[in-house]
Design a protein around this motif. Structure first.
Motif, PDB file in Angstrom:
ATOM      1  N   ALA A   2       0.832  -1.188   0.000  1.00  0.00           N
ATOM      2  CA  ALA A   2       0.000   0.000   0.000  1.00  0.00           C
ATOM      3  C   ALA A   2       0.872   1.245   0.000  1.00  0.00           C
ATOM      4  O   ALA A   2       2.047   1.202   0.404  1.00  0.00           O
ATOM      5  CB  ALA A   2      -0.936   0.010   1.204  1.00  0.00           C
TER       6      ALA A   2
ATOM      7  N   TYR B 234       3.964   0.442   2.569  1.00  0.00           N
ATOM      8  CA  TYR B 234       3.945  -0.679   3.521  1.00  0.00           C
ATOM      9  C   TYR B 234       3.782  -1.964   2.733  1.00  0.00           C
ATOM     10  O   TYR B 234       3.052  -2.000   1.734  1.00  0.00           O
ATOM     11  CB  TYR B 234       2.793  -0.504   4.511  1.00  0.00           C
TER      12      TYR B 234
ATOM     13  N   ASN C 237       0.565   5.756   0.496  1.00  0.00           N
ATOM     14  CA  ASN C 237      -0.311   6.853   0.862  1.00  0.00           C
ATOM     15  C   ASN C 237      -0.481   7.819  -0.307  1.00  0.00           C
ATOM     16  O   ASN C 237       0.071   7.614  -1.394  1.00  0.00           O
ATOM     17  CB  ASN C 237       0.211   7.572   2.108  1.00  0.00           C
TER      18      ASN C 237
ATOM     19  N   ASP D 216     -11.662  -2.053   4.150  1.00  0.00           N
ATOM     20  CA  ASP D 216     -11.548  -0.614   4.350  1.00  0.00           C
ATOM     21  C   ASP D 216     -11.281   0.144   3.051  1.00  0.00           C
ATOM     22  O   ASP D 216     -11.155   1.367   3.073  1.00  0.00           O
ATOM     23  CB  ASP D 216     -10.441  -0.298   5.359  1.00  0.00           C
ATOM     24  N   TYR D 217     -11.187  -0.566   1.939  1.00  0.00           N
ATOM     25  CA  TYR D 217     -10.987   0.073   0.642  1.00  0.00           C
ATOM     26  C   TYR D 217     -12.335   0.259  -0.039  1.00  0.00           C
ATOM     27  O   TYR D 217     -13.218  -0.579   0.056  1.00  0.00           O
ATOM     28  CB  TYR D 217     -10.022  -0.722  -0.222  1.00  0.00           C
TER      29      TYR D 217
ATOM     30  N   ARG E 243      -8.632   3.814  -1.473  1.00  0.00           N
ATOM     31  CA  ARG E 243      -9.276   4.129  -0.192  1.00  0.00           C
ATOM     32  C   ARG E 243      -9.306   5.642  -0.042  1.00  0.00           C
ATOM     33  O   ARG E 243      -8.263   6.295  -0.137  1.00  0.00           O
ATOM     34  CB  ARG E 243      -8.476   3.505   0.943  1.00  0.00           C
TER      35      ARG E 243
ATOM     36  N   TYR F 163      -4.300   8.220   3.929  1.00  0.00           N
ATOM     37  CA  TYR F 163      -3.484   7.145   4.482  1.00  0.00           C
ATOM     38  C   TYR F 163      -4.043   5.769   4.169  1.00  0.00           C
ATOM     39  O   TYR F 163      -5.244   5.574   4.051  1.00  0.00           O
ATOM     40  CB  TYR F 163      -3.324   7.317   5.986  1.00  0.00           C
ATOM     41  N   TYR F 164      -3.140   4.817   4.030  1.00  0.00           N
ATOM     42  CA  TYR F 164      -3.522   3.477   3.614  1.00  0.00           C
ATOM     43  C   TYR F 164      -3.946   2.626   4.799  1.00  0.00           C
ATOM     44  O   TYR F 164      -3.834   3.004   5.950  1.00  0.00           O
ATOM     45  CB  TYR F 164      -2.374   2.804   2.868  1.00  0.00           C
ATOM     46  N   ASN F 165      -4.406   1.445   4.466  1.00  0.00           N
ATOM     47  CA  ASN F 165      -4.805   0.425   5.431  1.00  0.00           C
ATOM     48  C   ASN F 165      -4.463  -0.924   4.824  1.00  0.00           C
ATOM     49  O   ASN F 165      -4.384  -1.056   3.601  1.00  0.00           O
ATOM     50  CB  ASN F 165      -6.300   0.555   5.708  1.00  0.00           C
ATOM     51  N   THR F 166      -4.254  -1.915   5.640  1.00  0.00           N
ATOM     52  CA  THR F 166      -3.947  -3.245   5.121  1.00  0.00           C
ATOM     53  C   THR F 166      -5.164  -4.154   5.073  1.00  0.00           C
ATOM     54  O   THR F 166      -5.043  -5.326   4.715  1.00  0.00           O
ATOM     55  CB  THR F 166      -2.858  -3.910   5.970  1.00  0.00           C
ATOM     56  N   VAL F 167      -6.322  -3.632   5.437  1.00  0.00           N
ATOM     57  CA  VAL F 167      -7.542  -4.436   5.522  1.00  0.00           C
ATOM     58  C   VAL F 167      -8.389  -4.193   4.276  1.00  0.00           C
ATOM     59  O   VAL F 167      -8.758  -3.059   3.978  1.00  0.00           O
ATOM     60  CB  VAL F 167      -8.352  -4.085   6.783  1.00  0.00           C
TER      61      VAL F 167
END
Length: 124
Positions: A50, A59, A52, A110-111, A99, A103-107
């Motif tokens: 991911a 990440y 940002n 959440d996208y 997303r 900021y990103y997320n790994t889940v």
């Protein structure tokens, strides 16, 4: 709405490289973090990498760290995944996602937007 279209998948031998691209269209004036996920047959979709909004923070999943590189070109509304030293276990359908926000997320849940996926097959 945002539409995402992946390209660059294919068949490659172990140790080879591929570069995936994901172009966004639609409401691209908003800020979006971007991610790559993959899903192998019979397995759940898993996080790969991911980035940002600005591109200054990335990440990676442990399984691809040091081999894959995510980057983005906001002028082209495109995110890339450079995949080097590919292994047979990297074989999967690769999906890009967007997303809303910086900021990103790994889940995955959440996208907000997803591409249709591109097949990557690594032969041994």
């Amino acid at each position: 709405q945002v539409q995402l279209v992946e390209s660059g998948g294919g068949l490659v031998q172990a140790g080879g490289s591929l570069r995936l691209s994901c172009a966004a269209s639609g409401r691209t004036s908003r800020t979006y973090a971007r991610g790559w996920f993959r899903q192998a047959p019979g397995k759940e979709r898993e996080f790969v990498a991911a980035i940002n909004w600005s591109g200054g923070s990335t990440y990676y999943a442990d399984s691809v760290k040091g081999r894959f590189t995510i980057s983005r070109d906001n002028a082209k509304n495109t995110v890339y995944l450079q995949m080097n030293s590919l292994k047979p276990e990297d074989t999967a359908v690769y999906y890009c996602a967007a997303r809303m926000g910086s900021y990103y997320n790994t889940v995955a849940r959440d996208y907000d937007y997803w591409g249709q996926g591109t097949q990557v097959t690594v032969s041994s």
